[in-house]
Write a protein that holds these residues in place. Structure first.
Motif, PDB file in Angstrom:
ATOM      1  N   LEU A 366       0.838  -1.213   0.000  1.00 43.30           N
ATOM      2  CA  LEU A 366       0.000   0.000   0.000  1.00 43.30           C
ATOM      3  C   LEU A 366       0.867   1.255   0.000  1.00 43.30           C
ATOM      4  N   ALA A 367       1.924   1.242   0.795  1.00 44.80           N
ATOM      5  CA  ALA A 367       2.812   2.408   0.859  1.00 44.80           C
ATOM      6  C   ALA A 367       3.504   2.634  -0.477  1.00 44.80           C
ATOM      7  N   ILE A 390      -2.499  10.345   2.812  1.00 47.23           N
ATOM      8  CA  ILE A 390      -2.829   8.989   3.284  1.00 47.23           C
ATOM      9  C   ILE A 390      -3.587   9.062   4.608  1.00 47.23           C
ATOM     10  N   GLN A 391      -3.144   9.941   5.498  1.00 41.26           N
ATOM     11  CA  GLN A 391      -3.823  10.102   6.783  1.00 41.26           C
ATOM     12  C   GLN A 391      -5.271  10.553   6.614  1.00 41.26           C
ATOM     13  N   ALA A 407       1.191   5.590   6.186  1.00 39.15           N
ATOM     14  CA  ALA A 407       1.506   7.015   5.999  1.00 39.15           C
ATOM     15  C   ALA A 407       2.950   7.313   6.386  1.00 39.15           C
ATOM     16  N   ASN A 408       3.434   6.683   7.457  1.00 40.17           N
ATOM     17  CA  ASN A 408       4.813   6.911   7.895  1.00 40.17           C
ATOM     18  C   ASN A 408       5.820   6.275   6.944  1.00 40.17           C
ATOM     19  N   ILE A 409       5.490   5.124   6.397  1.00 36.56           N
ATOM     20  CA  ILE A 409       6.385   4.497   5.410  1.00 36.56           C
ATOM     21  C   ILE A 409       6.546   5.449   4.214  1.00 36.56           C
ATOM     22  N   ALA A 410       5.409   5.984   3.743  1.00 38.94           N
ATOM     23  CA  ALA A 410       5.466   6.930   2.619  1.00 38.94           C
ATOM     24  C   ALA A 410       6.212   8.203   3.013  1.00 38.94           C
ATOM     25  N   LEU A 442      13.038  -0.812   3.368  1.00 37.74           N
ATOM     26  CA  LEU A 442      12.880  -1.620   2.156  1.00 37.74           C
ATOM     27  C   LEU A 442      12.378  -0.772   0.992  1.00 37.74           C
ATOM     28  N   LEU A 443      11.399   0.084   1.262  1.00 39.63           N
ATOM     29  CA  LEU A 443      10.822   0.909   0.199  1.00 39.63           C
ATOM     30  C   LEU A 443      11.843   1.907  -0.356  1.00 39.63           C
TER      31      LEU A 443
END
Length: 505
Positions: A366-367, A390-391, A407-410, A442-443
């Motif tokens: 999703l991110a 996202i939030q 949202a934090n990953i993005a 990872l992203l």
């Protein structure tokens, strides 16, 4: 002979408390208990749940616990509908329930609640997979809100929540009923003002042919609109009966259709919501579904047990929900697909390193899909805007905590890294921070592999040997930019995992 596995599902709604005990071995309901408690009236009139109502709810729930004990239930899930959380004292009520009954009630985000409801509808509706091949809208009318979910060509299209429900309407407009000569017209105007924006978010090119109605007081609907055991009503027949009930006072409706007064008083606003939604979509038939949130919890449990109970993939619905948001913000589809594939490959090959599960793999996906939504607002520091988008978005099927993780990953997939001064990161529980950090690392690597946004890297091979992560990129192009970006972004990966990845190719 298989041992019977009993599981209890408890739901706390605005008007009712429901207990369903299921035999998961036989996939059948062995007990169904319902108790009426007017939580919603308290919330809409006083913004909080009154002590007497809390006490009544606790007594009913304690009775549920006794029933569960009588059956020997050892596993349960108790949830409160998202609208219950609108009460100022919601957290105190949750604690009172825990102290007086021993039940740990879980708050459901609206996206989770509707996702569970959709699963229940799919499980309980004959030939659901065939039905959603043509434009079908699930219209979930709760006491305080309604959810519109559209399927077409067998796939999830979109879902949208509107703060519009019969109890909310009655409580908010109740004082006007005795002060005006045309309360029906006022109610129509109010409902229209809330659903007129449908065309702004309606999917283009999808003709809605069928409604599946769920969530409202279906007993009232069946007794007022259905004949015999029919579960389908045509739009024409519905409109004929609607005109009949339009001017009849609730007390007369209750007597005519043998309904409790509370159900009769909400029949007209529910029917009015349905009528206006039929008009704006053009649907021609209504299917009534008895599926409720308690069923959804049981169906979800069966799916977690890997029971093959339906053909439709609801995990795919979650992914499509994210893709729709990405498309709304004009994200670069080819770049997103490339980064998504790299990120998932990294996740799968490095399981021994990160120790995360299948659900967390979904959050990474999703991110990856939503990482660049913020570019729609500003290309500079787009990751900050991606976080806010996202939030503020409803991704059907994930919890608020999971949405915060995504949202934090993005937020941290690009230039910045989480720190003790990061308010967004600090809001997460400790375990969620760890998950977000691992997935963001990872992203970052996946994003670096398509830094030029030209999809130069055709595929990657990932190996983890002797505590060394090696990524081999297959490409016929010059990867100088990708290698430099990879080197920069590898620092955070090393910080999180204690290993410095190497890019070859």
């Amino acid at each position: 002979m298989a041992k019977h596995k009993l599981f209890a599902s408890i739901t706390v709604g605005l008007q009712t408390l429901v207990l369903k005990i299921a035999d998961l071995t036989k996939m059948s309901i062995v007990e169904y208990v319902k108790a009426d408690v007017s939580i919603g009236a308290d919330i809409y009139n006083h913004k909080m749940i009154e002590f007497q109502t809390v006490d009544q709810a606790c007594r009913q729930l304690a009775g549920f616990v006794q029933i569960m004990d009588g059956y020997g239930v050892t596993e349960y899930r108790a949830v409160a509908a998202s609208s219950v959380q609108e009460a100022r004292n919601a957290e105190y009520v949750k604690e009172q329930i825990r102290i007086k009954t021993g039940l740990n009630v879980e708050w459901l985000a609206n996206a989770e609640e509707r996702f569970l409801h959709n699963q229940a509808v799919a499980y309980n509706t004959d030939r659901f997979s065939d039905l959603i091949q043509q434009g079908t809208m699930l219209i979930d009318i709760g006491s305080g809100s309604m959810q519109l979910t559209v399927y077409n060509d067998g796939h999830f299209i979109f879902s949208r929540n509107i703060k519009l429900g019969p109890l909310r309407i009655r409580e908010l407009l109740g004082d006007l009923e005795s002060k005006t000569g045309d309360f029906v017209e006022i109610m129509e105007d109010y409902i229209r003002s809330k659903i007129d924006g449908y065309h702004q978010f309606a999917p283009r090119g999808v003709a809605i042919r069928n409604f599946v109605l769920v969530g409202t007081d279906l007993l009232a609907f069946k007794q007022a609109f259905m004949s015999g055991s029919d579960e389908i009503i045509s739009r024409q027949r519905f409109e004929e009966l609607y005109q009949h009930i339009l001017t009849i006072p609730p007390q007369v409706l209750a007597k005519e259709f043998t309904l409790p007064y509370d159900s009769a008083s909400q029949l007209l606003p529910s029917a009015m919501i349905l009528k206006m939604t039929l008009e704006i979509t053009g649907a021609e038939s209504i299917i009534l579904s008895d599926a409720d949130l308690a069923d959804g919890i049981i169906v979800h449990k069966l799916l977690l047990m890997h029971k093959r109970i339906m053909d439709h993939s609801f995990t795919e619905d979650i992914i499509v929900s994210a893709r729709n948001i990405s498309a709304r913000y004009n994200c670069d589809t080819e770049h997103i697909n490339s980064v998504e594939n790299f990120a998932l490959h990294l996740f799968d090959r490095l399981k021994r390193l990160h120790g995360l599960n299948k659900r967390e793999r979904l959050l990474l996906q999703l991110a990856a899909i939503l990482q660049d939504t913020g570019s729609y607002i500003d290309m500079n520091a787009h990751y900050i805007h991606s976080y806010y988008i996202i939030q503020s978005s409803e991704i059907i099927g994930i919890s608020e905590n999971e949405r915060d993780i995504v949202a934090n990953i993005a937020r941290y997939h690009s230039a910045e890294t989480p720190s003790s001064n990061s308010s967004a990161f600090r809001k997460l529980p400790v375990m969620s921070r760890l998950i977000a950090a691992k997935l963001a690392a990872l992203l970052r690597i996946a994003d670096a592999l398509d830094d030029s946004r030209q999809q130069k890297v055709e595929r990657i091979a990932v190996s983890l040997k002797n505590d060394q992560v090696t990524i081999t990129a297959r490409s016929d192009d010059d990867l100088s930019l990708e290698k430099q970006t990879f080197k920069d972004k590898a620092a955070y990966f090393e910080e999180v995992f204690g290993l410095k990845p190497i890019l070859r190719g």
